[in-house]
Design a protein around this motif. Structure first.
Motif, PDB file in Angstrom:
ATOM      1  N   GLN A  80     -20.276 -17.430   6.276  1.00  0.00           N
ATOM      2  CA  GLN A  80     -19.602 -16.223   5.777  1.00  0.00           C
ATOM      3  C   GLN A  80     -18.077 -16.380   5.872  1.00  0.00           C
ATOM      4  N   THR A  81     -17.615 -16.903   7.006  1.00  0.00           N
ATOM      5  CA  THR A  81     -16.171 -17.108   7.168  1.00  0.00           C
ATOM      6  C   THR A  81     -15.660 -18.175   6.211  1.00  0.00           C
ATOM      7  N   HIS A  82     -16.461 -19.198   5.984  1.00  0.00           N
ATOM      8  CA  HIS A  82     -16.081 -20.263   5.061  1.00  0.00           C
ATOM      9  C   HIS A  82     -15.845 -19.710   3.656  1.00  0.00           C
ATOM     10  N   HIS A  83     -16.750 -18.868   3.173  1.00  0.00           N
ATOM     11  CA  HIS A  83     -16.583 -18.258   1.842  1.00  0.00           C
ATOM     12  C   HIS A  83     -15.435 -17.259   1.836  1.00  0.00           C
ATOM     13  N   GLN A  84     -15.250 -16.569   2.942  1.00  0.00           N
ATOM     14  CA  GLN A  84     -14.159 -15.590   3.002  1.00  0.00           C
ATOM     15  C   GLN A  84     -12.796 -16.282   2.954  1.00  0.00           C
ATOM     16  N   ILE A  85     -12.680 -17.425   3.603  1.00  0.00           N
ATOM     17  CA  ILE A  85     -11.409 -18.163   3.576  1.00  0.00           C
ATOM     18  C   ILE A  85     -11.088 -18.625   2.168  1.00  0.00           C
ATOM     19  N   ARG A  86     -12.073 -19.084   1.436  1.00  0.00           N
ATOM     20  CA  ARG A  86     -11.860 -19.641   0.104  1.00  0.00           C
ATOM     21  C   ARG A  86     -11.942 -18.594  -1.006  1.00  0.00           C
ATOM     22  N   SER A  87     -11.937 -17.337  -0.659  1.00  0.00           N
ATOM     23  CA  SER A  87     -12.083 -16.273  -1.651  1.00  0.00           C
ATOM     24  C   SER A  87     -10.769 -16.052  -2.403  1.00  0.00           C
ATOM     25  N   ASN A  88     -10.785 -16.225  -3.717  1.00  0.00           N
ATOM     26  CA  ASN A  88      -9.602 -15.936  -4.539  1.00  0.00           C
ATOM     27  C   ASN A  88      -9.305 -14.453  -4.591  1.00  0.00           C
ATOM     28  N   ALA A  89     -10.366 -13.645  -4.553  1.00  0.00           N
ATOM     29  CA  ALA A  89     -10.172 -12.188  -4.598  1.00  0.00           C
ATOM     30  C   ALA A  89      -9.438 -11.708  -3.354  1.00  0.00           C
ATOM     31  N   SER A  90      -9.829 -12.217  -2.195  1.00  0.00           N
ATOM     32  CA  SER A  90      -9.142 -11.827  -0.962  1.00  0.00           C
ATOM     33  C   SER A  90      -7.693 -12.310  -0.965  1.00  0.00           C
ATOM     34  N   HIS A  91      -7.464 -13.492  -1.520  1.00  0.00           N
ATOM     35  CA  HIS A  91      -6.103 -14.008  -1.625  1.00  0.00           C
ATOM     36  C   HIS A  91      -5.233 -13.087  -2.485  1.00  0.00           C
ATOM     37  N   SER A  92      -5.723 -12.689  -3.619  1.00  0.00           N
ATOM     38  CA  SER A  92      -4.951 -11.816  -4.521  1.00  0.00           C
ATOM     39  C   SER A  92      -4.745 -10.437  -3.903  1.00  0.00           C
ATOM     40  N   GLN A  93      -5.778  -9.910  -3.224  1.00  0.00           N
ATOM     41  CA  GLN A  93      -5.651  -8.590  -2.610  1.00  0.00           C
ATOM     42  C   GLN A  93      -4.620  -8.594  -1.485  1.00  0.00           C
ATOM     43  N   LEU A  94      -4.639  -9.650  -0.665  1.00  0.00           N
ATOM     44  CA  LEU A  94      -3.669  -9.739   0.424  1.00  0.00           C
ATOM     45  C   LEU A  94      -2.261  -9.868  -0.120  1.00  0.00           C
ATOM     46  N   GLN A  95      -2.076 -10.631  -1.151  1.00  0.00           N
ATOM     47  CA  GLN A  95      -0.745 -10.757  -1.738  1.00  0.00           C
ATOM     48  C   GLN A  95      -0.253  -9.428  -2.302  1.00  0.00           C
ATOM     49  N   TYR A  96      -1.114  -8.695  -2.971  1.00  0.00           N
ATOM     50  CA  TYR A  96      -0.730  -7.387  -3.522  1.00  0.00           C
ATOM     51  C   TYR A  96      -0.377  -6.415  -2.406  1.00  0.00           C
ATOM     52  N   ASP A  97      -1.169  -6.411  -1.328  1.00  0.00           N
ATOM     53  CA  ASP A  97      -0.869  -5.501  -0.219  1.00  0.00           C
ATOM     54  C   ASP A  97       0.451  -5.848   0.449  1.00  0.00           C
ATOM     55  N   LEU A  98       0.767  -7.117   0.558  1.00  0.00           N
ATOM     56  CA  LEU A  98       2.049  -7.511   1.148  1.00  0.00           C
ATOM     57  C   LEU A  98       3.216  -7.125   0.246  1.00  0.00           C
ATOM     58  N   ILE A  99       3.025  -7.196  -1.061  1.00  0.00           N
ATOM     59  CA  ILE A  99       4.086  -6.759  -1.989  1.00  0.00           C
ATOM     60  C   ILE A  99       4.395  -5.282  -1.780  1.00  0.00           C
ATOM     61  N   GLU A 100       3.371  -4.491  -1.694  1.00  0.00           N
ATOM     62  CA  GLU A 100       3.565  -3.054  -1.490  1.00  0.00           C
ATOM     63  C   GLU A 100       4.148  -2.763  -0.112  1.00  0.00           C
ATOM     64  N   HIS A 101       3.662  -3.480   0.897  1.00  0.00           N
ATOM     65  CA  HIS A 101       4.146  -3.246   2.259  1.00  0.00           C
ATOM     66  C   HIS A 101       5.634  -3.571   2.375  1.00  0.00           C
ATOM     67  N   LEU A 102       6.047  -4.698   1.856  1.00  0.00           N
ATOM     68  CA  LEU A 102       7.454  -5.078   1.935  1.00  0.00           C
ATOM     69  C   LEU A 102       8.344  -4.131   1.146  1.00  0.00           C
ATOM     70  N   TRP A 103       7.864  -3.658   0.004  1.00  0.00           N
ATOM     71  CA  TRP A 103       8.675  -2.742  -0.798  1.00  0.00           C
ATOM     72  C   TRP A 103       8.824  -1.397  -0.105  1.00  0.00           C
ATOM     73  N   GLN A 104       7.742  -0.915   0.499  1.00  0.00           N
ATOM     74  CA  GLN A 104       7.831   0.356   1.207  1.00  0.00           C
ATOM     75  C   GLN A 104       8.705   0.278   2.439  1.00  0.00           C
ATOM     76  N   ARG A 105       8.734  -0.883   3.084  1.00  0.00           N
ATOM     77  CA  ARG A 105       9.487  -1.018   4.334  1.00  0.00           C
ATOM     78  C   ARG A 105      10.946  -1.378   4.119  1.00  0.00           C
ATOM     79  N   TYR A 106      11.239  -2.241   3.145  1.00  0.00           N
ATOM     80  CA  TYR A 106      12.598  -2.722   2.981  1.00  0.00           C
ATOM     81  C   TYR A 106      13.191  -2.471   1.596  1.00  0.00           C
ATOM     82  N   GLY A 107      12.336  -2.360   0.587  1.00  0.00           N
ATOM     83  CA  GLY A 107      12.860  -2.295  -0.777  1.00  0.00           C
ATOM     84  C   GLY A 107      13.436  -0.955  -1.166  1.00  0.00           C
ATOM     85  N   GLN A 108      12.833   0.118  -0.720  1.00  0.00           N
ATOM     86  CA  GLN A 108      13.269   1.440  -1.173  1.00  0.00           C
ATOM     87  C   GLN A 108      14.521   1.920  -0.443  1.00  0.00           C
TER      88      GLN A 108
END
Length: 436
Positions: free
Chosen positions: A408-436
């Motif tokens: 399960q962890t092996h598939h979770q590490i290689r998940s493209n969906a999780s990679h894209s979701q984490l990147q999107y969440d970091l974009i929003e987090h950084l903008w809310q904290r420093y961008g505005q």
């Protein structure tokens, strides 16, 4: 008893007879005959001869004194003596004396040690102010490495040869290895100052890097423990990337002596490939995550444990995220730059022939780099944004089952969906904290 023997034979408890070579047969024949005519209580007519060797026994008396001694027996005796002499000559050239053609150089090793000691290690040494620059570390740390290496490998302990001459000291051997590592100089260029031969300098380097790994590797080249993970997560949170364990990158080291490429995988990358990652708990943009990640560039795969930049960002949020990610990721690039500045051997083309030695050299340089960082006290400075507050990060200590969770962890590490979701969440987090 045969004609020839390898054991010793004593005559009258005062004489030792043997046949050293064919050329000495005629010289040894007369005293042997005269001695055979003496009585046990009669003093010897001739002094002890020095031609004899303990490796041979005297010839048979019946052959030497018999009236029936023939030319054939004499020829046989001479032939056997000649064969034995040739065999002894081969053994002597192989196991005794200097190597044929080998030139001995009186380097003055003791004087070389004394000069090195007075230049850098004496209480009032000549180049006290230059030690840090020329050895890339302080004198106490250098002596700590020397003592550890000397205790681990007896090769670095100063010894004496068969006639009592002192050999190279541990300071000379370790200094030669350090000069090759820090300056990248050829091994034969150290002879004029350190008084060490080229082959000995290369052997000292090989043994030195192996000893450094064996003595200090468990502490300075180990996977991060729970305290290290908590500290790294706190640093990542301060810089706007919660759950970040650091940055990952690769460094190119050209192999001069081999036309094919050689790659050694990082232990971090190998761990992730095997489906193992540090288990931590954090929350970004309303989503919960259970694995840490590393900032990486475009050569790494789209896994959930790698957060990459955006090549051509569109919009303010994405541009802000790309600038922040690339800025923080420069830490590992700077670390490689400092490593190459300290140890020039990893900056130029590698000149050794085997992969094992190259791996030892790279690992030893990284270990000593980490030791220098700790010795200089640079690891305790975690206040990057000036706040001085370390947020509480929860590290998971839950035991991972053997097989089901591994898959399960092996598939979770290689998940493209999780990679894209984490990147999107970091974009929003950084903008809310420093961008505005």
């Amino acid at each position: 008893m045969g004609l020839m023997s390898s054991r010793r034979i004593l005559a009258d408890d005062r004489y030792e007879f043997s046949v050293p070579s064919l050329s000495q047969w005629s010289m040894s024949l007369i005293p042997r005959i005269l001695h055979s005519t003496q009585t046990p209580n009669q003093p010897p007519r001739y002094p002890t001869q020095q031609w004899y060797s303990p490796q041979y026994a005297p010839p048979r008396e019946d052959i030497l004194h018999s009236d029936e001694n023939s030319d054939d027996e004499w020829d046989m005796l001479l032939a056997e003596t000649k064969i034995e002499e040739e065999s002894r000559s081969k053994r002597r050239n192989k196991h005794r004396g200097s190597v044929p053609g080998h030139r001995i150089i009186r380097r003055g090793r003791v004087k070389g040690h004394e000069k090195l000691y007075h230049d850098y290690f004496a209480p009032n040494c000549v180049y006290d102010a230059f030690f840090q620059r020329r050895f890339q570390m302080g004198r106490p740390l250098f002596l700590q490495i020397v003592n550890g290496v000397e205790q681990y490998d007896p090769y670095f302990v100063q010894t004496t040869d068969a006639i009592g001459n002192l050999g190279l000291s541990s300071l000379q051997k370790v200094t030669a290895a350090f000069r090759i590592l820090t300056y990248g100089t050829p091994a034969d260029s150290l002879d004029e100052y350190v008084r060490i031969g080229e082959s000995t300098a290369i052997e000292s380097l090989r043994r030195f890097v192996q000893a450094v790994i064996a003595v200090f590797g468990d502490e300075y080249l180990r996977p991060p423990n729970n305290n290290d993970i908590a500290r790294l997560l706190a640093i990542g949170e301060q810089r706007g990337f919660p759950g970040m364990l650091g940055s990952i990158d690769c460094m190119h080291w050209k192999w001069k002596n081999c036309p094919t490429a050689w790659q050694e995988r990082s232990p971090v990358c190998a761990t992730l490939t095997e489906g193992r990652a540090p288990l931590i708990n954090y929350r970004i943009n309303g989503h919960d995550y259970t694995m840490g990640y590393y900032l990486a560039d475009g050569i790494y795969p789209n896994w959930s444990t790698f957060v990459k930049t955006i090549p051509c960002p569109q919009g303010l949020k994405r541009k802000h995220y790309a600038a922040a990610q690339e800025s923080i990721r420069k830490d590992v690039e700077r670390a490689f730059g400092v490593l190459q500045a300290r140890f020039a051997i990893v900056r130029g083309p590698a000149r050794f022939w085997d992969e094992e030695t190259l791996a030892y050299i790279m690992k030893a340089c990284i270990i000593m780099h980490n030791m220098i960082i700790e010795d200089e006290g640079a690891t305790n400075d975690n206040d990057f944004d000036g706040s001085g507050e370390n947020p509480i990060v929860q590290v998971s200590h839950v035991h991972t089952p053997e097989f089901v969770d591994f898959i399960q962890t092996h598939h979770q590490i290689r998940s493209n969906a999780s990679h894209s979701q984490l990147q999107y969440d970091l974009i929003e987090h950084l903008w809310q904290r420093y961008g505005q």
